[in-house]
Structure formats: structure tokens, C-alpha cells
Design an enzyme around this catalytic site. Structure first.
Site, PDB file in Angstrom:
ATOM      1  N   LYS A  13       0.874  -1.257   0.083  1.00 34.45           N
ATOM      2  CA  LYS A  13       0.026   0.230  -0.084  1.00 34.45           C
ATOM      3  C   LYS A  13       0.804   1.452   0.034  1.00 34.45           C
ATOM      4  O   LYS A  13       0.543   2.211  -0.768  1.00 34.45           O
ATOM      5  CB  LYS A  13      -0.791  -0.060   1.311  1.00 34.45           C
ATOM      6  CG  LYS A  13      -2.052   1.316   1.102  1.00 34.45           C
ATOM      7  CD  LYS A  13      -3.208   0.778   2.115  1.00 34.45           C
ATOM      8  CE  LYS A  13      -2.882   0.660   3.583  1.00 34.45           C
ATOM      9  NZ  LYS A  13      -2.771   2.144   4.226  1.00 34.45           N
ATOM     10  N   ARG A  88      -9.931   4.614   9.404  1.00 34.30           N
ATOM     11  CA  ARG A  88      -9.754   3.077   9.707  1.00 34.30           C
ATOM     12  C   ARG A  88     -10.937   2.465  10.025  1.00 34.30           C
ATOM     13  O   ARG A  88     -11.024   1.291  10.058  1.00 34.30           O
ATOM     14  CB  ARG A  88      -8.980   3.045  10.903  1.00 34.30           C
ATOM     15  CG  ARG A  88      -7.365   3.251  10.728  1.00 34.30           C
ATOM     16  CD  ARG A  88      -6.602   2.431  11.839  1.00 34.30           C
ATOM     17  NE  ARG A  88      -5.127   2.802  11.379  1.00 34.30           N
ATOM     18  CZ  ARG A  88      -4.149   2.275  10.305  1.00 34.30           C
ATOM     19  NH1 ARG A  88      -5.154   1.124   9.712  1.00 34.30           N
ATOM     20  NH2 ARG A  88      -3.371   2.569  10.047  1.00 34.30           N
ATOM     21  N   ARG A 127       9.967 -13.954   3.844  1.00 32.05           N
ATOM     22  CA  ARG A 127      11.309 -12.792   4.076  1.00 32.05           C
ATOM     23  C   ARG A 127      12.131 -13.375   5.007  1.00 32.05           C
ATOM     24  O   ARG A 127      11.840 -14.007   6.096  1.00 32.05           O
ATOM     25  CB  ARG A 127      10.627 -11.641   4.581  1.00 32.05           C
ATOM     26  CG  ARG A 127      10.037 -10.818   3.292  1.00 32.05           C
ATOM     27  CD  ARG A 127       9.118 -10.049   3.689  1.00 32.05           C
ATOM     28  NE  ARG A 127       9.215  -9.043   4.882  1.00 32.05           N
ATOM     29  CZ  ARG A 127       9.464  -7.913   4.836  1.00 32.05           C
ATOM     30  NH1 ARG A 127       9.263  -7.281   3.689  1.00 32.05           N
ATOM     31  NH2 ARG A 127       9.796  -7.045   5.979  1.00 32.05           N
ATOM     32  N   ARG A 159      11.846 -12.877  10.998  1.00 27.73           N
ATOM     33  CA  ARG A 159      11.401 -11.997  12.100  1.00 27.73           C
ATOM     34  C   ARG A 159       9.734 -12.679  12.290  1.00 27.73           C
ATOM     35  O   ARG A 159       9.000 -13.110  11.561  1.00 27.73           O
ATOM     36  CB  ARG A 159      11.148 -10.426  11.702  1.00 27.73           C
ATOM     37  CG  ARG A 159      12.390  -9.912  11.287  1.00 27.73           C
ATOM     38  CD  ARG A 159      12.249  -8.541  10.533  1.00 27.73           C
ATOM     39  NE  ARG A 159      11.435  -7.750  11.278  1.00 27.73           N
ATOM     40  CZ  ARG A 159      10.292  -7.182  10.922  1.00 27.73           C
ATOM     41  NH1 ARG A 159       9.841  -7.238   9.588  1.00 27.73           N
ATOM     42  NH2 ARG A 159       9.698  -6.269  11.747  1.00 27.73           N
ATOM     43  N   ARG A 170      -2.931 -10.891  11.551  1.00 28.38           N
ATOM     44  CA  ARG A 170      -3.019  -9.489  10.945  1.00 28.38           C
ATOM     45  C   ARG A 170      -4.069  -9.424   9.868  1.00 28.38           C
ATOM     46  O   ARG A 170      -4.985  -8.420   9.957  1.00 28.38           O
ATOM     47  CB  ARG A 170      -1.633  -8.834  10.600  1.00 28.38           C
ATOM     48  CG  ARG A 170      -0.835  -8.528  11.739  1.00 28.38           C
ATOM     49  CD  ARG A 170       0.562  -8.079  11.497  1.00 28.38           C
ATOM     50  NE  ARG A 170       0.742  -7.035  10.614  1.00 28.38           N
ATOM     51  CZ  ARG A 170       1.677  -6.780   9.760  1.00 28.38           C
ATOM     52  NH1 ARG A 170       2.517  -7.489   9.465  1.00 28.38           N
ATOM     53  NH2 ARG A 170       1.724  -5.782   8.907  1.00 28.38           N
TER      54      ARG A 170
END
Ligand SMILES: [Zn+2]
Length: 216
Positions: A13, A88, A127, A159, A170
Site C-alpha cells: 500500500k 480506519r 522474507r 522475524r 493481522r
């Protein structure tokens, strides 16, 4: 043109916001940038926001809204803007609508970046971060077969934010919060969706196409 951009984590985004805003010659206004500008500029709102952030608390809606109002009142935002990170939720969307009405304007379009969940998981969960230099490698895109950084020889790790269960959680939170917002704008007949899967330039091209009918 007055645009709001919404999209889940991992949809790219921030990058799209930049490209789209620059293509439309309007400022990209993200809540992150507004916070930083207020905090580093030492404004009253910035000081207030910083108190909350320093305590690890969420900045209250009133503070965010006041900062957005200030930002949208600036000269460069008079002919249009691309908002990223606000609103939001539906109450914030209603406040934004009222605020713009006071300015005698209205949103032209809300662009929703639509991604396939599995694609986001693949993108993020692949990642690997170098524990020495911080460089991020991708198991698929960089064809990374070992856990060693090609730059510095450091060891790579995943991570917590990049772990599949964290990403799925999420995405779930995003869907819960954003679904009502998206239907709010669908009811207002200003919602445009764009497939955000694939190369960055391709997504930007699709986004510009989706926005075209709304450009006056
Ligand atoms: Zn490294």
C-alpha cells in the site's frame, strides 16, 4: 481528485500510495507522515500524541482527526489528496465526510487494494532478515537456498512479524476492521477495487485504470 486508499498488510500500500499520488499530481497524506511531522514539529497535537505513544498507548481518535483536519487544510491539499491510513473505521469515515463537507468538497473515490491471502502469506513469510546487516532476502524471489547473507555472511532469520500465523492474524484483524468501511463506501457508490497481485508497476497501471472513471 480526493482519494482514500485502503488495503491489507502486505499489499504494498505504501508504495502504491506514492506512485498513484505522483501520477495524479496530488500529495500523499499518510497518518504515519502526519504523526511524524507533528511530533518532530513540536505542535500541541504532536506533543499530545507523543505522550500516548511513549506510554505505548494508541493515540486517541480526536487527536488523529485534529491532525488530519490540519493537514487537509494546508495549501497543497486544496486541489486533491490521497489519504493512506485514515479513515480506519466507519465512525472515522463519517467524520471525514463531515469535515470535507465543511470544506465544501467530497471524496471522489475510495480505492481498495484487493489481494489473495495466500499470496500475501507467500510474499511476507518468505522474507529472511540478515542478523548482521539487516538486509532482507526472499526465499522465492531471491532464490535463497541457504540461511547465509550473500552480502556479509551473516546468518538469516525469520522475524516474528513475518511468521505465517502472525501474518494470518493481522489479515484477519484487517478484514474485521475494514469490511464495514468498505461496505460503507460501496453504499456511497465511490468504491473501486483493484487486484493488487503481481509486479508493482502492473498494480499501479491497474489502479490508474480503476481511478480513471472518477477523474473529473
Ligand atoms: Zn548481511
Amino acid at each position: 481528485m480526493r482519494v482514500v486508499l485502503v488495503g491489507p498488510p502486505g499489499a504494498g500500500k505504501g508504495t502504491q500510495a506514492q506512485f498513484i499520488a505522483s501520477n495524479l499530481s496530488i500529495p500523499k497524506i499518510s497518518t504515519g507522515d502526519i504523526f511524524r511531522a507533528n511530533v518532530s514539529g513540536g505542535t500541541e497535537l504532536g506533543k499530545l500524541a507523543k505522550e500516548y505513544m511513549d506510554r505505548g498507548d494508541l493515540v486517541p481518535d480526536e487527536v488523529t482527526i485534529a491532525m488530519v483536519r490540519d493537514r487537509l487544510s494546508e495549501d497543497d491539499a486544496q486541489e486533491g489528496f490521497l489519504l493512506d491510513g485514515f479513515p480506519r473505521n466507519v465512525p472515522q469515515a463519517e467524520i471525514l465526510k463531515k469535515m470535507l463537507a465543511e470544506f465544501g468538497v467530497a471524496l471522489d473515490v475510495v480505492l481498495e487494494l484487493v489481494v489473495d491471502e495466500d499470496e500475501v502469506v507467500r510474499r511476507l513469510a518468505g522474507r529472511r532478515t540478515c542478523s548482521q546487516c539487516g538486509r532482507i532476502w526472499h526465499v522465492d524471489f531471491d532464490d535463497k537456498r541457504d540461511d547465509i547473507c550473500d552480502d556479509c555472511g551473516g546468518s538469516l532469520y525469520q522475524r516474528d512479524d513475518d511468521k505465517e500465523e502472525t501474518i494470518r492474524r493481522r489479515l484477519e484483524v484487517y478484514q474485521e476492521q475494514t469490511a464495514p468501511l468498505v461496505s460503507f463506501y460501496a453504499d456511497e457508490k465511490i468504491l473501486a477495487g483493484v487486484d493488487a497481485t503481481g509486479p508493482v508497476e502492473e498494480v499501479t497501471r491497474r489502479a490508474m485504470e480503476a481511478l480513471a472513471p472518477y477523474t473529473a
